[in-house]
Design a protein around this motif. Structure first.
Motif, PDB file in Angstrom:
ATOM      1  N   ARG A   1       0.830  -1.210   0.000  1.00  0.00           N
ATOM      2  CA  ARG A   1       0.000   0.000   0.000  1.00  0.00           C
ATOM      3  C   ARG A   1       0.866   1.262   0.000  1.00  0.00           C
ATOM      4  O   ARG A   1       0.590   2.225  -0.719  1.00  0.00           O
ATOM      5  N   GLU A   2       1.925   1.240   0.802  1.00  0.00           N
ATOM      6  CA  GLU A   2       2.792   2.415   0.894  1.00  0.00           C
ATOM      7  C   GLU A   2       3.483   2.707  -0.432  1.00  0.00           C
ATOM      8  O   GLU A   2       3.522   3.857  -0.893  1.00  0.00           O
ATOM      9  N   ARG A   3       4.026   1.673  -1.107  1.00  0.00           N
ATOM     10  CA  ARG A   3       4.743   1.913  -2.353  1.00  0.00           C
ATOM     11  C   ARG A   3       3.783   2.279  -3.492  1.00  0.00           C
ATOM     12  O   ARG A   3       4.126   3.057  -4.383  1.00  0.00           O
TER      13      ARG A   3
ATOM     14  N   GLU B   1       1.122   4.041  -3.163  1.00  0.00           N
ATOM     15  CA  GLU B   1       0.802   5.453  -3.009  1.00  0.00           C
ATOM     16  C   GLU B   1       1.834   6.326  -3.726  1.00  0.00           C
ATOM     17  O   GLU B   1       1.503   7.365  -4.309  1.00  0.00           O
TER      18      GLU B   1
ATOM     19  N   SER C   1       1.568   5.546  -7.701  1.00  0.00           N
ATOM     20  CA  SER C   1       0.287   5.917  -8.296  1.00  0.00           C
ATOM     21  C   SER C   1       0.311   7.342  -8.840  1.00  0.00           C
ATOM     22  O   SER C   1      -0.368   7.655  -9.838  1.00  0.00           O
TER      23      SER C   1
END
Length: 465
Positions: A304-306, A308, A311
């Motif tokens: 999820r962090e990467r 973000e 994206s």
């Protein structure tokens, strides 16, 4: 230490058993002797009433014959001569010497004389005439030592059992002390050889338990320090590689002027230099991933962090992005910086080697013994997946550095997993990362059940790894 404890226990127990068994055996032997002579004295005293009444030979013969000892030939009566010119009377077989008989009469009390085959109990008895007759009762050697051999055997068996039991107990105690020390020494040896996941169970005697706690704390501190260094190196690589990817994409839109070509060449040269620096740093770094409980990271959180971060760039290029399987925590035995580096390497390849507007996705599948991360795209695909993996193993050929797949491959193989390249449902390339959860080392994952064969791209296009 273990054998030293056994030897000390053996020596101490043997000494204690000897100190108690020998005196006890001697006491038993003396008690058997006293019992035999007390019984003999009691049987010899049974003739005293007869001697007090008569000294007639016939009567005395009858009295001797009616006793068990007389019938066995072990009883004799010695009556002195009644006066000058009289005749001494002896009934039965005499075994004692005349001097011993005379000494017994003079002492007036029972005595024991050693004779061939045993002992002779000499019991003085007063006659009505005032003389002293002597009743001689033969006591065989076997009767004197009756039960002594059995007692010695019992004592020897008890002593042996005590020695064996104490040695066994000392050995078990020694094992409890030695095994934690051996584990501590083995873990220290492993740590010295660079296996930083080595830990020691905190058990055993208090001193060794305290040493194990201190060792584990030291190892955790070493791992943490090295992890901080890896975090710094990973952060530096991300800070350099990601802007380089954006700069490369922007440089591609500058046209075909000499300045644009020089800019693109400079970006490529800078990217190659950064790859060389990162690869050199990775090859020089030891394995810092701990294998104990709690080691690793949450793959869903990292994805999820990467995503973000990537994206934003995907939105600029008009790429559709899909992420699945990250709603719940997914623990994997991989250090967070390594997973971040692997994901950035694969996503950087997507942006670097697929046209703008190409969609891509990341799927995380959590199983009982493995976690599978799928990075898929809708690009032209890879013409030769085997060659791409070979570049990742060898360090790069045919114009491709192979660094991205090498980062991913090393991370997966550290858990006993692997990397496969196939055809994605989006129409392009699918990179599947198999991360083992059961702690197996690299090389144990071949022949694993449930693996799908790698699917090759059927299109003629290609992209570098």
């Amino acid at each position: 230490m273990r054998w030293a404890l056994v030897k000390v226990s053996l020596a101490v127990t043997a000494m204690v058993a000897f100190a108690f068994a020998v005196p006890l055996g001697l006491v038993v032997e003396e008690m058997a002797r006293d019992r035999a002579f007390s019984n003999a004295e009691r049987r010899a005293a049974g003739l005293a009433p007869v001697l007090a009444i008569t000294t007639d030979r016939d009567e005395l013969d009858k009295a001797v014959a009616t006793t068990e000892d007389g019938a066995a030939g072990r009883l004799a009566i010695h009556v002195p001569a009644p006066g000058p010119g009289g005749t001494a009377l002896e009934i039965g077989t005499r075994r004692a010497d005349p001097q011993e008989l005379a000494a017994t009469r003079g002492l007036g009390r029972a005595s024991i004389a050693e004779v061939p085959g045993g002992f002779a109990l000499l019991q003085p008895t007063a006659l009505s005439s005032g003389e002293v007759a002597v009743v001689e009762l033969f006591v065989p050697e076997g009767e004197v030592s009756n039960g002594v051999a059995t007692a010695w055997l019992v004592l020897a068996g008890v002593g042996t059992a005590l020695v064996v039991g104490s040695v066994a107990v000392a050995d078990r105690l020694g094992v409890r002390m030695v095994r934690p020390a051996q584990r501590l020494a083995g873990a220290a040896h492993d740590l010295g050889e660079g296996r930083l996941g080595a830990r020691v169970p905190e058990e055993g005697p208090p001193e060794l338990k305290s040493a194990a706690v201190a060792f584990n704390s030291m190892a955790d501190q070493v791992v943490q320090l090295l992890a901080n260094e890896r975090e710094l190196a990973a952060d530096l690589s991300h800070r350099l590689r990601t802007p380089l990817t954006v700069l490369r994409l922007n440089a591609a839109s500058l046209g075909s002027s000499p300045a644009a070509e020089q800019t693109r060449a400079a970006v490529e040269q800078l990217e190659r230099e950064v790859d060389i620096i990162i690869r050199t740093a990775r090859e020089a770094k030891p394995q810092t991933q701990a294998t104990g409980p709690g080691a690793g990271c949450d793959a869903a959180e990292v994805v999820r962090e990467r995503m973000e971060f990537w994206s934003a760039l995907a939105e600029d290029e008009g790429r559709r992005v899909r992420v699945a399987g990250v709603e719940r925590p997914v623990r994997i035995p991989v250090a967070r910086p390594e997973l971040v580096a692997a994901l950035d390497a694969l996503l950087g390849n997507v942006f670097r080697h697929t046209p703008e507007g190409t969609a891509f996705s990341i799927d995380v599948h959590n199983g009982d013994d493995a976690v599978i991360v799928l990075v898929s795209d809708a690009g032209p695909g890879i013409a030769d997946p085997a060659a791409a993996l070979a570049r990742g193993n060898s360090g790069g050929r045919d114009g491709s550095t192979g660094l991205g797949l090498d980062i991913v491959r090393r991370m997966a193989e550290a858990t006993g997993g692997d990397v496969r390249i196939g055809h994605s449902v989006l129409g392009g390339t699918e990179v599947r990362i198999w991360i083992g959860l059961d702690g197996r080392r690299a090389g144990e994952g071949t022949g694993r059940r449930g693996h799908r064969p790698a699917r090759r791209r059927r299109t003629s296009g290609s992209r570098r790894a």
